[in-house]
Design an enzyme around this catalytic site. Structure first.
Site, PDB file in Angstrom:
ATOM      1  N   PHE A  57      46.143  23.038  77.295  1.00 30.64           N
ATOM      2  CA  PHE A  57      45.508  22.545  78.419  1.00 30.64           C
ATOM      3  C   PHE A  57      44.671  24.175  78.848  1.00 30.64           C
ATOM      4  O   PHE A  57      44.042  24.620  78.270  1.00 30.64           O
ATOM      5  CB  PHE A  57      46.210  22.002  79.626  1.00 30.64           C
ATOM      6  N   ASN A  58      43.959  24.201  80.334  1.00 31.21           N
ATOM      7  CA  ASN A  58      42.736  25.760  80.613  1.00 31.21           C
ATOM      8  C   ASN A  58      43.682  26.413  80.205  1.00 31.21           C
ATOM      9  O   ASN A  58      44.450  27.413  81.072  1.00 31.21           O
ATOM     10  CB  ASN A  58      43.239  24.992  81.869  1.00 31.21           C
ATOM     11  N   PHE A  71      43.539  30.470  64.798  1.00 27.96           N
ATOM     12  CA  PHE A  71      42.366  30.175  65.918  1.00 27.96           C
ATOM     13  C   PHE A  71      40.327  30.275  65.807  1.00 27.96           C
ATOM     14  O   PHE A  71      39.716  30.753  66.716  1.00 27.96           O
ATOM     15  CB  PHE A  71      42.827  31.589  67.124  1.00 27.96           C
ATOM     16  N   GLY A 126      35.101  37.539  68.862  1.00 21.63           N
ATOM     17  CA  GLY A 126      35.854  38.314  69.160  1.00 21.63           C
ATOM     18  C   GLY A 126      35.316  39.882  69.103  1.00 21.63           C
ATOM     19  O   GLY A 126      34.300  40.100  68.773  1.00 21.63           O
ATOM     20  N   HIS A 138      33.786  29.643  81.734  1.00 21.90           N
ATOM     21  CA  HIS A 138      35.372  29.620  82.147  1.00 21.90           C
ATOM     22  C   HIS A 138      36.000  29.433  83.720  1.00 21.90           C
ATOM     23  O   HIS A 138      35.261  30.992  84.354  1.00 21.90           O
ATOM     24  CB  HIS A 138      36.629  29.680  81.578  1.00 21.90           C
ATOM     25  N   ASN A 164      31.057  25.474  61.802  1.00 19.72           N
ATOM     26  CA  ASN A 164      32.766  26.689  61.434  1.00 19.72           C
ATOM     27  C   ASN A 164      33.877  25.975  61.674  1.00 19.72           C
ATOM     28  O   ASN A 164      34.910  26.321  61.232  1.00 19.72           O
ATOM     29  CB  ASN A 164      32.216  27.021  63.271  1.00 19.72           C
ATOM     30  N   TYR A 216      33.336  19.013  70.499  1.00 19.20           N
ATOM     31  CA  TYR A 216      34.288  20.013  70.510  1.00 19.20           C
ATOM     32  C   TYR A 216      35.930  19.735  70.545  1.00 19.20           C
ATOM     33  O   TYR A 216      36.324  19.564  69.045  1.00 19.20           O
ATOM     34  CB  TYR A 216      34.498  21.379  71.165  1.00 19.20           C
ATOM     35  N   ILE A 226      42.958  33.961  72.814  1.00 20.09           N
ATOM     36  CA  ILE A 226      44.286  33.008  72.817  1.00 20.09           C
ATOM     37  C   ILE A 226      44.921  33.804  71.447  1.00 20.09           C
ATOM     38  O   ILE A 226      46.105  35.115  71.342  1.00 20.09           O
ATOM     39  CB  ILE A 226      44.774  31.980  72.613  1.00 20.09           C
TER      40      ILE A 226
HETATM   41  N1  UFG Z   1      34.079  25.192  86.619  1.00 18.01           N
HETATM   42  C1  UFG Z   1      33.133  25.113  88.137  1.00 18.01           C
HETATM   43  N2  UFG Z   1      32.280  25.992  88.277  1.00 18.01           N
HETATM   44  C2  UFG Z   1      32.412  26.848  86.843  1.00 18.01           C
HETATM   45  C3  UFG Z   1      33.088  26.835  85.834  1.00 18.01           C
HETATM   46  C4  UFG Z   1      33.779  26.153  85.833  1.00 18.01           C
HETATM   47  O1  UFG Z   1      33.580  24.187  88.340  1.00 18.01           O
HETATM   48  O2  UFG Z   1      31.206  27.869  86.889  1.00 18.01           O
HETATM   49  C5  UFG Z   1      34.908  23.337  86.387  1.00 18.01           C
HETATM   50  C6  UFG Z   1      34.553  23.005  85.186  1.00 18.01           C
HETATM   51  O3  UFG Z   1      33.856  21.802  85.526  1.00 18.01           O
HETATM   52  C7  UFG Z   1      35.896  22.555  85.153  1.00 18.01           C
HETATM   53  C8  UFG Z   1      37.080  22.872  85.600  1.00 18.01           C
HETATM   54  O4  UFG Z   1      36.292  24.688  86.432  1.00 18.01           O
HETATM   55  O5  UFG Z   1      36.282  21.127  86.021  1.00 18.01           O
HETATM   56  C9  UFG Z   1      37.390  24.506  84.799  1.00 18.01           C
HETATM   57  O6  UFG Z   1      36.350  24.565  83.572  1.00 18.01           O
HETATM   58  P1  UFG Z   1      36.230  25.746  82.445  1.00 18.01           P
HETATM   59  O7  UFG Z   1      34.972  25.400  81.753  1.00 18.01           O
HETATM   60  O8  UFG Z   1      37.090  26.953  83.135  1.00 18.01           O
HETATM   61  O9  UFG Z   1      37.847  24.791  81.459  1.00 18.01           O
HETATM   62  P2  UFG Z   1      37.629  23.408  80.736  1.00 18.01           P
HETATM   63  O10 UFG Z   1      38.423  22.716  81.726  1.00 18.01           O
HETATM   64  O11 UFG Z   1      35.818  22.339  80.409  1.00 18.01           O
HETATM   65  O12 UFG Z   1      37.945  23.657  79.093  1.00 18.01           O
HETATM   66  C10 UFG Z   1      39.173  24.453  78.739  1.00 18.01           C
HETATM   67  C11 UFG Z   1      38.293  25.045  77.353  1.00 18.01           C
HETATM   68  C12 UFG Z   1      38.176  24.100  76.647  1.00 18.01           C
HETATM   69  C13 UFG Z   1      39.141  22.745  76.377  1.00 18.01           C
HETATM   70  C14 UFG Z   1      39.832  22.170  77.374  1.00 18.01           C
HETATM   71  C15 UFG Z   1      40.496  21.444  77.728  1.00 18.01           C
HETATM   72  O13 UFG Z   1      37.863  26.013  77.441  1.00 18.01           O
HETATM   73  O14 UFG Z   1      38.575  24.238  75.439  1.00 18.01           O
HETATM   74  O15 UFG Z   1      39.757  23.776  78.654  1.00 18.01           O
HETATM   75  O16 UFG Z   1      40.839  21.585  78.982  1.00 18.01           O
HETATM   76  F1  UFG Z   1      38.706  21.672  75.781  1.00 18.01           F
END
Ligand code: UFG
Length: 330
Positions: free
Chosen positions: A169-170, A73, A36, A189, A92, A141, A12
């Site tokens: 959010f995401n 960041f 990074g 992710h 950190n 976190y 980001i």
């Molecule tokens: N997911 C899967 N399969 C995968 C990866 C993820 O089903 O291989 C699902 C996760 O369980 C979740 C959704 O996809 O339900 C999104 O997962 P991400 O890992 O992409 O993102 P998160 O929602 O867990 O987390 C992100 C950021 C965090 C932040 C959070 C806040 O990575 O830093 O959003 O909403 F804190």
């Protein structure tokens, strides 16, 4: 008269640096390059390789540059890792921010915009989530990010520092030019993992849990384009530079998509069948996270430009196709 972007070589951060430079701002980037990439830093930014826990290195930077405001960041951001190695996150994220704020106070730099997260809310009581809703993080976190917000509040009272916390959010997608994008090692992710299948780096996607209380049983998230997030940082900085008070803003599109729906959009964008299987739930995942971002729209004048999920996934696909190994050479 420069803006200091800490963590400006990360996902980001690097997109925010591109938007700042496009807007004609003078930008200094500092990053320890642990997660990074030097290649993600815009060539017009002045680069310092340093760790924010290194007070001496920060002093050198603040003496050499005239910094008007800081965008911060520089933090560890993996939910799963924060549960297995919480002290890394305290070191950190919290200790790093403490050293940074000590240096800012010492050098008279008093404006900071920083990355917070929807993870500060924990399992929400309702969606869309408002900034005034309860903050009960379910992972370390989110806890460190909430504590960083609170640290800034106390430093503000004592020393007059002004801050804006942006609760993302995401974050997803990539720069529309395809020049920079998301690159994590290991990748956790959802969208980049899905795109590894048509990219030939993975055979199938695992969908973590299909027994959540959502419309198809998979988790609901609010995906927001990284360039729209980047723009919000510039608006927040200008708000502080214009004399704005301490504030907290959610940043999302206000629309939630299930994991299955995201896979379907990726199938449409890439034309690939993307096999997907259901696997067990991942620890710490809330069922639904959807933002109300009305406050950012009203107070900051924020207008997301790439709100459509297909546009977000298309931009990510463009980046992954042109950079199958991220910023690393093949
Ligand atoms: N997911 C899967 N399969 C995968 C990866 C993820 O089903 O291989 C699902 C996760 O369980 C979740 C959704 O996809 O339900 C999104 O997962 P991400 O890992 O992409 O993102 P998160 O929602 O867990 O987390 C992100 C950021 C965090 C932040 C959070 C806040 O990575 O830093 O959003 O909403 F804190």
């Amino acid at each position: 008269m420069a803006i200091l972007v800490l963590g400006g070589a990360g996902y980001i951060g690097s997109h925010t640096v591109y938007e700042l430079i496009d807007a004609g701002r003078d930008v200094v980037v500092a990053d320890n390059l642990l997660t990074g990439f030097r290649a993600a830093v815009h060539p017009k930014a002045r680069f310092y390789q340093l760790d924010i826990r290194d007070r001496g290195a920060l002093d050198v930077l603040f003496q050499a540059e005239h910094i008007d405001g800081v965008i911060h960041f520089a933090a560890s951001s993996q939910v799963g890792e924060s549960m297995s190695d919480p002290l890394k996150y305290y070191d950190n994220n919290l200790h790093g921010t403490m050293v940074l704020l000590q240096a800012m106070v010492a050098h008279g730099v008093d404006k900071i915009v920083f990355s917070s997260t929807a993870a500060t809310y924990g399992e929400p009581e309702r969606v869309p989530i408002l900034e005034t809703d309860k903050t009960v993080p379910t992972n370390c976190y989110g806890q460190t990010k909430l504590s960083m917000e609170q640290m800034m509040g106390w430093v503000s009272q004592a020393h007059g520092l002004k801050y804006v916390a942006l609760r993302y959010f995401n974050a997803a997608g990539a720069h529309p030019s395809g020049a920079i994008g998301e690159a994590h090692d290991p990748e956790t992710h959802l969208i980049p993992i899905i795109l590894q299948v048509p990219g030939g780096q993975r055979e199938k996607v695992s969908m973590f849990g299909d027994d959540y209380p959502t419309r198809d049983g998979t988790c609901v998230r609010d995906y927001i384009h990284v360039t729209d997030l980047a723009q919000a940082h510039i608006l927040a900085l200008d708000y502080l530079l214009a004399g704005g008070e301490n504030n907290v803003f959610n940043l999302g599109n206000g629309v939630g998509f299930t994991v299955k729906e995201v896979v379907d959009v990726a199938r449409k964008v890439t034309g690939h069948s993307i096999p997907a299987q259901v696997s067990p739930r991942r620890a710490g995942d809330p069922a639904q996270l959807v933002a109300s971002s009305e406050k950012a729209k009203t107070v900051l004048g924020w207008k997301p430009k790439y709100a459509d999920l297909e546009t977000i996934v298309s931009s990510a696909w463009k980046w992954h196709q042109s950079h199958p190994h991220g910023f690393e050479e093949a």
